[in-house]
Design a protein around this motif. Structure first.
Motif, short mmCIF file in Angstrom:
data_model
loop_
_atom_site.label_atom_id
_atom_site.label_comp_id
_atom_site.label_asym_id
_atom_site.label_seq_id
_atom_site.Cartn_x
_atom_site.Cartn_y
_atom_site.Cartn_z
N MET A 93 49.77 38.86 31.80
CA MET A 93 49.14 39.01 33.11
C MET A 93 47.66 38.66 33.06
O MET A 93 47.14 37.98 33.95
CB MET A 93 49.30 40.45 33.62
CG MET A 93 50.70 40.84 34.01
SD MET A 93 51.18 40.06 35.57
CE MET A 93 52.75 40.90 35.82
N ARG B 268 49.54 36.90 44.44
CA ARG B 268 50.96 37.24 44.33
C ARG B 268 51.81 36.00 44.04
O ARG B 268 52.72 36.05 43.22
CB ARG B 268 51.45 37.96 45.58
CG ARG B 268 50.89 39.37 45.69
CD ARG B 268 51.44 40.11 46.92
NE ARG B 268 50.85 41.43 47.01
CZ ARG B 268 51.26 42.50 46.32
NH1 ARG B 268 52.27 42.37 45.48
NH2 ARG B 268 50.66 43.66 46.47
N LEU C 10 51.42 34.97 40.39
CA LEU C 10 52.05 35.89 39.44
C LEU C 10 53.57 35.85 39.47
O LEU C 10 54.21 36.60 38.73
CB LEU C 10 51.58 37.33 39.70
CG LEU C 10 50.11 37.61 39.42
CD1 LEU C 10 49.78 39.05 39.79
CD2 LEU C 10 49.76 37.33 37.97
N CYS D 198 56.55 42.43 35.64
CA CYS D 198 56.10 43.75 35.21
C CYS D 198 57.15 44.74 35.69
O CYS D 198 57.50 44.77 36.87
CB CYS D 198 54.74 44.09 35.82
SG CYS D 198 54.22 45.77 35.38
N TYR E 127 52.96 46.08 40.75
CA TYR E 127 52.09 44.94 41.01
C TYR E 127 50.83 45.23 41.81
O TYR E 127 49.88 44.47 41.71
CB TYR E 127 52.84 43.77 41.67
CG TYR E 127 53.90 43.19 40.79
CD1 TYR E 127 53.60 42.22 39.85
CD2 TYR E 127 55.21 43.63 40.87
CE1 TYR E 127 54.57 41.69 39.02
CE2 TYR E 127 56.19 43.11 40.04
CZ TYR E 127 55.87 42.14 39.12
OH TYR E 127 56.84 41.63 38.30
N GLN E 128 50.76 46.28 42.62
CA GLN E 128 49.56 46.47 43.44
C GLN E 128 48.32 46.66 42.58
O GLN E 128 47.26 46.10 42.89
CB GLN E 128 49.73 47.65 44.41
CG GLN E 128 48.62 47.70 45.46
CD GLN E 128 48.56 46.44 46.32
OE1 GLN E 128 49.57 46.02 46.87
NE2 GLN E 128 47.40 45.82 46.40
N ILE F 277 47.82 45.43 39.67
CA ILE F 277 47.52 44.13 39.08
C ILE F 277 46.79 43.26 40.10
O ILE F 277 45.78 42.62 39.79
CB ILE F 277 48.81 43.45 38.58
CG1 ILE F 277 49.41 44.26 37.42
CG2 ILE F 277 48.56 42.00 38.18
CD1 ILE F 277 50.83 43.88 37.05
#
Length: 160
Positions: A107, A127, A130, A135, A140-141, A143
């Protein structure tokens, strides 16, 4: 076995590898750079992401011999010269962009590639970028927030 020589994180390194050795295996097993993780061996998860000649590459899809003579950047080379976390790594820590940590090297490397190409990405661009990184822990938020913060943008811009 052929000898492969790469400039890894600014340092020339060599290893004797079989022609079929994947770059991720050479980094981890032959050069002892274990920060690059093996998650799936099928190019699905992004845990093995490194930069080869400035481009983000899933190292489980590239043979080590293909990287002979290349500049390779791994997660080990991301820290500041004094060993402290770089802006992206610090943002991941500050904004809870990691949980178990397994996907984190990929990441961070993916975020570095994005920010090099697009210094002020939108949440949608982050987004989208990625999509090749999986993950299983964070949702994800955190990240996305970390990458927004690393880009110097307000985390409040990212939807909660």
């Amino acid at each position: 076995m052929p000898t492969v020589t790469m400039n890894i994180n600014g340092r020339q390194m060599s290893a004797n590898v079989e022609n079929r050795t994947l770059l991720v295996a050479a980094l981890r097993e032959d050069l002892n750079l274990t920060g690059t993780h093996v998650g799936c061996d099928t190019s699905q998860c992004g845990a093995c992401l490194v930069h080869v000649n400035g481009k983000a590459v899933k190292s489980c899809t590239m043979l080590a011999v293909e990287a002979d003579g290349a500049d390779v950047d791994t997660i080990e080379g991301q820290a500041n010269a004094d060993g402290s976390l770089n802006v992206i790594q610090q943002a991941f820590q500050d904004h809870h962009g990691l949980q178990c940590g397994f996907c984190t090297p990929g990441m961070v490397m993916s975020a570095a590639a994005l920010l090099k190409e697009n210094p002020k990405p939108t949440e949608a661009e982050i987004r989208n970028h990625l999509e090749g990184n999986i993950c299983r822990c964070t949702g994800y938020q955190g990240i996305v927030n970390a990458i927004m913060a690393a880009s110097g943008q307000s985390v409040a811009m990212a939807a909660e």
